[in-house]
Design an enzyme around this catalytic site. Structure first.
Site, mmCIF file in Angstrom:
data_model
loop_
_atom_site.group_PDB
_atom_site.id
_atom_site.type_symbol
_atom_site.label_atom_id
_atom_site.label_comp_id
_atom_site.label_asym_id
_atom_site.label_seq_id
_atom_site.Cartn_x
_atom_site.Cartn_y
_atom_site.Cartn_z
ATOM 1 N N THR A 111 50.063 40.742 43.915
ATOM 2 C CA THR A 111 50.025 41.952 43.093
ATOM 3 C C THR A 111 49.864 41.525 41.633
ATOM 4 O OG1 THR A 111 52.345 42.117 42.396
ATOM 5 C CG2 THR A 111 51.836 42.862 44.629
ATOM 6 N N ALA A 151 42.876 29.345 39.423
ATOM 7 C CA ALA A 151 42.708 29.756 40.834
ATOM 8 C C ALA A 151 42.764 28.556 41.771
ATOM 9 C CB ALA A 151 41.393 30.540 40.999
ATOM 10 N N GLU A 158 40.863 40.972 36.202
ATOM 11 C CA GLU A 158 42.148 41.565 36.547
ATOM 12 C C GLU A 158 41.891 43.007 36.974
ATOM 13 O OE1 GLU A 158 45.502 40.241 36.338
ATOM 14 O OE2 GLU A 158 44.198 38.524 36.506
ATOM 15 N N ASP A 200 45.491 37.576 29.573
ATOM 16 C CA ASP A 200 45.449 36.748 30.783
ATOM 17 C C ASP A 200 45.445 35.257 30.415
ATOM 18 O OD1 ASP A 200 44.811 36.403 33.766
ATOM 19 O OD2 ASP A 200 43.109 35.408 32.825
ATOM 20 N N LYS A 223 48.272 32.207 31.123
ATOM 21 C CA LYS A 223 47.953 30.897 31.720
ATOM 22 C C LYS A 223 48.416 29.758 30.806
ATOM 23 C CE LYS A 223 44.097 32.578 34.454
ATOM 24 N NZ LYS A 223 42.705 33.032 34.407
ATOM 25 N N GLY A 273 37.991 34.530 41.304
ATOM 26 C CA GLY A 273 37.379 35.042 42.531
ATOM 27 C C GLY A 273 38.398 35.069 43.655
HETATM 28 N N1 LIG Z 1 40.816 38.251 41.305
HETATM 29 C C1 LIG Z 1 40.939 36.999 40.877
HETATM 30 O O1 LIG Z 1 39.968 36.249 40.714
HETATM 31 C C2 LIG Z 1 42.296 36.427 40.594
HETATM 32 C C3 LIG Z 1 42.432 35.067 40.294
HETATM 33 C C4 LIG Z 1 43.706 34.537 40.067
HETATM 34 C C5 LIG Z 1 44.799 35.372 40.127
HETATM 35 N N2 LIG Z 1 44.639 36.713 40.397
HETATM 36 C C6 LIG Z 1 45.828 37.547 40.444
HETATM 37 O O2 LIG Z 1 45.995 38.087 41.748
HETATM 38 C C7 LIG Z 1 46.770 39.280 41.651
HETATM 39 C C8 LIG Z 1 46.076 40.372 42.472
HETATM 40 O O3 LIG Z 1 44.786 40.626 41.939
HETATM 41 P P1 LIG Z 1 43.780 41.611 42.697
HETATM 42 O O4 LIG Z 1 42.493 41.439 42.010
HETATM 43 O O5 LIG Z 1 43.885 41.395 44.169
HETATM 44 O O6 LIG Z 1 44.431 43.048 42.335
HETATM 45 P P2 LIG Z 1 44.216 44.451 43.103
HETATM 46 O O7 LIG Z 1 42.961 44.420 43.900
HETATM 47 O O8 LIG Z 1 44.426 45.536 42.121
HETATM 48 O O9 LIG Z 1 45.445 44.478 44.158
HETATM 49 C C9 LIG Z 1 46.777 44.570 43.726
HETATM 50 C C10 LIG Z 1 47.620 44.968 44.910
HETATM 51 O O10 LIG Z 1 48.986 44.964 44.507
HETATM 52 C C11 LIG Z 1 49.626 46.095 45.107
HETATM 53 N N3 LIG Z 1 50.861 46.459 44.425
HETATM 54 C C12 LIG Z 1 51.027 46.923 43.166
HETATM 55 N N4 LIG Z 1 52.332 47.193 42.944
HETATM 56 C C13 LIG Z 1 52.979 46.883 44.089
HETATM 57 C C14 LIG Z 1 54.348 46.970 44.491
HETATM 58 N N5 LIG Z 1 55.304 47.397 43.666
HETATM 59 N N6 LIG Z 1 54.669 46.589 45.764
HETATM 60 C C15 LIG Z 1 53.707 46.146 46.618
HETATM 61 N N7 LIG Z 1 52.395 46.042 46.286
HETATM 62 C C16 LIG Z 1 52.051 46.416 45.040
HETATM 63 C C17 LIG Z 1 48.577 47.178 44.993
HETATM 64 O O11 LIG Z 1 48.930 48.257 45.823
HETATM 65 P P3 LIG Z 1 47.974 49.551 45.986
HETATM 66 O O12 LIG Z 1 46.832 49.088 46.846
HETATM 67 O O13 LIG Z 1 48.870 50.520 46.654
HETATM 68 O O14 LIG Z 1 47.573 49.931 44.585
HETATM 69 C C18 LIG Z 1 47.333 46.397 45.433
HETATM 70 O O15 LIG Z 1 47.246 46.376 46.847
HETATM 71 C C19 LIG Z 1 46.860 39.606 40.150
HETATM 72 O O16 LIG Z 1 48.139 39.219 39.665
HETATM 73 C C20 LIG Z 1 45.786 38.742 39.514
HETATM 74 O O17 LIG Z 1 46.115 38.343 38.203
HETATM 75 C C21 LIG Z 1 43.428 37.237 40.666
#
Ligand SMILES: NC(=O)c1ccc[n+]([C@@H]2O[C@H](COP(=O)([O-])OP(=O)(O)OC[C@H]3O[C@@H](n4cnc5c(N)ncnc54)[C@H](OP(=O)(O)O)[C@@H]3O)[C@@H](O)[C@H]2O)c1
Length: 371
Positions: free
Chosen positions: A105, A161, A217, A228, A232, A346
């Protein structure tokens, strides 16, 4: 004559009990990264890798049992919205010592729970930078809770990542080295944006493409504000033994006022406010025969995040796509830095980094059980 060193009674009492059952996974977050994590677990299991079973999966709307994780994921992604995010699921779902919570999350509420779980001997593996990359007090509580609870905090996915950067910094420090500075392109999303910013498409269109492709994000302002990269840098600096606070990092935000002020559902339209200033930055870079890169650094001269013009051939201007490019200067690497480069954003690489940590923890548990 040998000397027997006796531990004080208290330290024997404080040793955390060993888990009595095999670890199970609890996944929080079923978005871009959480879904990729379930897919990777499934793929590795089919190849015979011993991935721990899912106990349950949850997003902010619902919780589902984990017997058939891909089906549970589909149900959760279609669940109806709630008035407010779910309250502490873990309490209801019966996590036990040795289980592994996977935080996919971007939730501050979830990040605030890490130390509580760790203290109870529940491991945490996270992509969420709000755990160790926000307040110093929270980061220190996580370190202490992991030690006192005998649990691991797997954070490989939070910086680069999963690139071997955070673990290289930790290994150098553990070997007695002193990190003098870390400098580089730490945001794969911003690297991708500026690599594609050639004036042929408005900058806002690139941001929309990156966001829709899961590269930014959930709220792209977290990338564009420099927040962000700040998180890091804080994670890296703390791993290097520097107890930096967020206010110690000077950050140049790329957000125009209209985008800062936009409410959640107005963010997409307000992205257009980026186009003129980013076009002007591109023209200035071209006039200087340079390219644009958001660079973060910490060291003896302080810590900062800024959009910089780098001349062609500069080591931090190498690479392509979502590449992170980071130079680590230390006492050991004093003449020329240790350099780490590779894809740093990613869903695929992030999910792989989460699973690396899970398998390392589960492998350690299996070793302890057979010893
Ligand atoms: N994308 C990348 O390349 C990348 C790289 C490194 C790190 N990250 C990190 O990975 C994390 C997730 O990114 P993402 O892109 O997957 O985000 P996302 O698609 O917005 O997904 C976030 C998820 O978290 C859930 N969530 C929010 N509050 C919650 C709670 N209180 N209890 C349980 N679940 C909850 C959301 O629920 P709902 O579906 O109900 O809204 C959603 O399913 C972030 O912290 C981001 O910084 C991402």
């Amino acid at each position: 004559m040998s000397t027997v060193v006796r531990l004080p009674a208290g330290s024997r009492l404080r040793r955390p009990p060993q888990p009595t059952s095999a670890p199970r996974l609890a996944l929080l977050g079923t978005g871009t990264v959480g879904s990729a994590f379930v897919a990777r677990c499934d793929a590795l299991r089919r190849r015979g890798v011993a991935v721990p079973p899912f106990a349950w999966l949850a997003n902010s709307r619902a919780v589902a049992a984990g017997d058939d994780a891909p089906a549970a994921l589909r149900r959760l992604r279609g669940a109806a919205p709630q008035q407010a995010p779910l309250p502490p699921w873990a309490e209801r779902e019966g996590l036990r010592r040795g289980d592994i919570v996977v935080d996919a999350t971007a939730s501050d509420l979830v990040a605030g729970w890490h130390s509580e779980w760790l203290l109870r001997g529940i491991h945490v593996v996270t992509a969420n930078k709000l755990a160790a990359g926000a307040d110093l007090v929270r980061a220190q509580a996580i370190t202490h809770a992991a030690r006192d609870g005998g649990a691991c905090h797997g954070d490989s996915a939070t910086v680069g990542a999963g690139l071997p950067l955070l673990r290289a910094v930790r290994a150098l420090v553990a070997g007695g080295d002193r990190i003098r500075s870390v400098e580089g392109v730490l945001s794969g999303s911003l690297a991708w944006l500026f690599a594609h910013h050639d004036g042929s498409r408005p900058f806002s269109a690139l941001v929309r493409t990156a966001r829709d492709g899961g590269l930014t994000e959930p709220d792209p302002r977290v990338d564009l504000s420099g927040e962000d990269v700040r998180r890091k840098l804080l994670i890296l600096a703390r791993a290097a033994g520097l107890p930096l606070e967020a206010r110690d990092v000077a950050v140049e935000s790329l957000l125009p006022p209209a985008l800062v002020a936009a409410a959640g559902d107005a963010v997409d339209a307000a992205l257009d406010a980026l186009d003129a200033p980013m076009q002007a930055r591109l023209s200035a870079a071209r006039a200087a025969a340079a390219s644009l890169h958001v660079v973060g650094s910490f060291g003896d001269d302080g810590a900062n995040v800024a959009l910089r013009l780098l001349p062609a051939g500069h080591v931090l201007a190498a690479g392509a796509g979502t590449d992170n490019r980071v130079a680590v200067h230390s006492c050991r690497y004093d003449e020329r830095p240790l350099f780490v480069q590779g894809p740093g954003a990613g869903a695929g690489v992030t999910a792989a980094a989460l699973l690396d940590d899970v398998l390392a923890i589960a492998g350690g548990a299996a070793l302890r059980a057979s010893a």
